[in-house]
Structure formats: structure tokens, C-alpha cells
Design a protein around this motif. Sequence first.
Motif, PDB file in Angstrom:
ATOM      1  N   LEU A 288      38.132   3.759 -24.956  1.00  0.00           N
ATOM      2  CA  LEU A 288      39.202   2.891 -25.432  1.00  0.00           C
ATOM      3  C   LEU A 288      39.794   2.063 -24.288  1.00  0.00           C
ATOM      4  CD1 LEU A 288      40.923   2.129 -27.908  1.00  0.00           C
ATOM      5  CD2 LEU A 288      42.513   3.942 -27.252  1.00  0.00           C
ATOM      6  N   LEU A 289      39.976   2.687 -23.122  1.00  0.00           N
ATOM      7  CA  LEU A 289      40.505   1.959 -21.962  1.00  0.00           C
ATOM      8  C   LEU A 289      39.518   0.909 -21.475  1.00  0.00           C
ATOM      9  CD1 LEU A 289      42.120   4.914 -19.955  1.00  0.00           C
ATOM     10  CD2 LEU A 289      43.246   3.271 -21.460  1.00  0.00           C
ATOM     11  N   VAL A 290      38.228   1.254 -21.457  1.00  0.00           N
ATOM     12  CA  VAL A 290      37.201   0.279 -21.056  1.00  0.00           C
ATOM     13  C   VAL A 290      37.166  -0.886 -22.035  1.00  0.00           C
ATOM     14  CG1 VAL A 290      34.711  -0.072 -20.808  1.00  0.00           C
ATOM     15  CG2 VAL A 290      35.796   1.929 -19.783  1.00  0.00           C
ATOM     16  N   LEU A 291      37.280  -0.582 -23.319  1.00  0.00           N
ATOM     17  CA  LEU A 291      37.308  -1.636 -24.332  1.00  0.00           C
ATOM     18  C   LEU A 291      38.479  -2.581 -24.092  1.00  0.00           C
ATOM     19  CD1 LEU A 291      36.429  -2.917 -27.035  1.00  0.00           C
ATOM     20  CD2 LEU A 291      37.828  -1.198 -28.201  1.00  0.00           C
ATOM     21  N   ALA A 292      39.629  -2.037 -23.757  1.00  0.00           N
ATOM     22  CA  ALA A 292      40.807  -2.879 -23.499  1.00  0.00           C
ATOM     23  C   ALA A 292      40.573  -3.780 -22.291  1.00  0.00           C
ATOM     24  CB  ALA A 292      42.033  -1.999 -23.279  1.00  0.00           C
ATOM     25  N   VAL A 293      40.017  -3.229 -21.212  1.00  0.00           N
ATOM     26  CA  VAL A 293      39.773  -4.015 -20.004  1.00  0.00           C
ATOM     27  C   VAL A 293      38.759  -5.121 -20.275  1.00  0.00           C
ATOM     28  CG1 VAL A 293      38.854  -3.934 -17.653  1.00  0.00           C
ATOM     29  CG2 VAL A 293      40.404  -2.139 -18.446  1.00  0.00           C
ATOM     30  N   LEU A 294      37.655  -4.775 -20.945  1.00  0.00           N
ATOM     31  CA  LEU A 294      36.628  -5.773 -21.225  1.00  0.00           C
ATOM     32  C   LEU A 294      37.140  -6.845 -22.180  1.00  0.00           C
ATOM     33  CD1 LEU A 294      33.434  -3.528 -21.603  1.00  0.00           C
ATOM     34  CD2 LEU A 294      34.078  -4.965 -19.664  1.00  0.00           C
ATOM     35  N   ALA A 295      37.942  -6.450 -23.165  1.00  0.00           N
ATOM     36  CA  ALA A 295      38.486  -7.434 -24.102  1.00  0.00           C
ATOM     37  C   ALA A 295      39.425  -8.404 -23.392  1.00  0.00           C
ATOM     38  CB  ALA A 295      39.217  -6.719 -25.239  1.00  0.00           C
ATOM     39  N   ILE A 296      40.262  -7.891 -22.501  1.00  0.00           N
ATOM     40  CA  ILE A 296      41.161  -8.766 -21.746  1.00  0.00           C
ATOM     41  C   ILE A 296      40.364  -9.711 -20.863  1.00  0.00           C
ATOM     42  CG2 ILE A 296      42.915  -8.832 -19.944  1.00  0.00           C
ATOM     43  CD1 ILE A 296      44.013  -8.058 -22.640  1.00  0.00           C
TER      44      ILE A 296
END
Length: 317
Positions: A288-296
Motif C-alpha cells: 500500500l505504501l509503495v502504491l502511494a509513492v508510485l501513484a504520487i
Amino acid sequence: MARQVLARLGIFALSLALASVVIFVITQALPGDVAAVILGHGATAEQLAAKRAELGTDRPFVVQYLDWVFGMATGDFGRSWFSGLPVATLIGPRAEVTISLVVGGLLLALLIALPLGAVAALKRRQWPGFLTSTAAQVGMAVPAFWAGILLVFVFGVTLGWLPPNGYVPIGRDPVAWARHLVLPVTALGVVQAAVLVRYVRSAFLEVLGEDHYRTARSIGWTRWRALARHGVRNAALSLVTVVGLQLAAVIVGAIVIERVFVLPGLGSLLLDMVSQHDLAVVRGIVMLLVLAVLAINALVDVSYVLIDPRLRARESS
């Protein structure tokens, strides 16, 4: 424009797929047997085998990975190996805390960095600019956890103005929610602002040397008006870049801040689950944290094109 956005979305999807593989491989390679941790040292071989079959850890690596990935694609992050609760149920309430902390910290950092960066650029040969640059250098050397401890001691313990720790959901009491977040958001935001001030200063200094700025000054505009008119877009590009790059650092800082202020966020849950070897929850949080970073970062790439028309023309050609 549409082609550029699709290309960046493709990079985002590929990066997310590679990240899922890396996360699963690393968690699988961690030493220890979760079945032995759950059952204790007195468990027999038959009991261990039955527990591994129940958890699914005895299946082939590829089968476990595909089940995990396809489950996440449908919103199913699996179940905790210890409590048996759905991982999404454990993550959901914690995500509110971390999102509030990260967003609040970034907003505070931007509110501090923009005016101070402008002062550092316009007054660079005077004492206000010197003091601002010096303060930014000192702030970059201050760890977030140390700033948090100092704020707790001064404003939470000594003066008693604000709660030193804990968290109240915004739906229960918005005022108490804000009061509990003031100190942790300040600790995270001030440290990040020190980093952003240097980027804002550099962006504004570039504007000060450009022809359109000098033209605006020659027709009678004040330095602040000319900088606001011609420097905001240039500073926006730099800020968008550094915010995207700093997001991972902000999330790591938020994990530390959560421990200092005893906030029940994703960072605290992640550290607890690592100590318990509950890899089902660990994988869900990290993904979930990786998804947030990549989405940003994907949004940052797209925003470049929206902010600067020159990039659109360059990529179209």
C-alpha cells in the motif's frame, strides 16, 4: 497529451508489478517459520505441517504470489496469520492516521518553504536571507524524531498546551483530532520544510537572472510582485519534483513520528507485525505504501506537462 499520459500510466503499472515481486520475494526470504512462532517450541511436526497447510505457506512460491496479487487486484489483501482478521480491516483505520500525518506535514512544509525560500532568494546578500539559509541548513540536520521529542517535552509535558501523544478519529471529535495532530504534524513538517526551502530558493534565484524578470523590474514592478508573477511556475516545477522525490522520506519520517507520539498509524502497525512475523499484514502495508509513492510519482510526471507548456511541445515534437 493523451499519449504522454498513457505512457506514464504504463510505466506506473510496470513499476507496481516489479515492486510486488520484490516485496513478495523479500518477505519470503525472511528467516523464521511463522507456524513455529504461532504454535510455540513444543509443537510437533504434524502440528507444524497442519498449520502451514492452513496458512498456505506450504504451497509453491509462484502459487502463493499469484494468489496474493490477484487477491489484491480484487481488494482482498488476505488475512492476518495471527488474528485471522482481514488485512484490509486492520489497515483501514490505521491509514486515516498516516494519511492525516503525511498530508498535514507536507502542507505545513510547503506553507513554510514558499515564503522563506523567497526571502532567502531576494535577501540573499542581507541578514534575513543569510539567517533563512542557515536555519534551513540546521533544520536539514535535525532528525524528525528529535524534533518530535523536543516538542513533546516543551508543549506537551512542560507547558501542557497540547496532548503529548495519542489520537482521536476525526469522525468522533474534529477538534480533538486536530489538537492531537498539531505536534506530530509540526515535527514532520518543519523538518521537511528545511529541505524544501533550498529548492525554492534555487528556483527563485534562476528567475532573478532571467530577462522577463529584469523587464518587469524596469517598468516599475517591485521585486516581490515580479517574483510572484514570473517565479511561481518555475518554483512549482521544482517543488513538484522534490515533493515526489521526498514522499518516501516523508512516509519513513511519519513512521518514526508515529512511534514518538504513540499514534496508531500504518507505521506502528508495520513495526508490530514485523516483530510478530505476520508477513500477510506486512506485505499488505508495504504494498500500500509503495502504491502511494508510485501513484504520487506518476502524478508528478503528468503535472510536469500540465505546468510547463514547453514540455508538451517538446514531447509532441
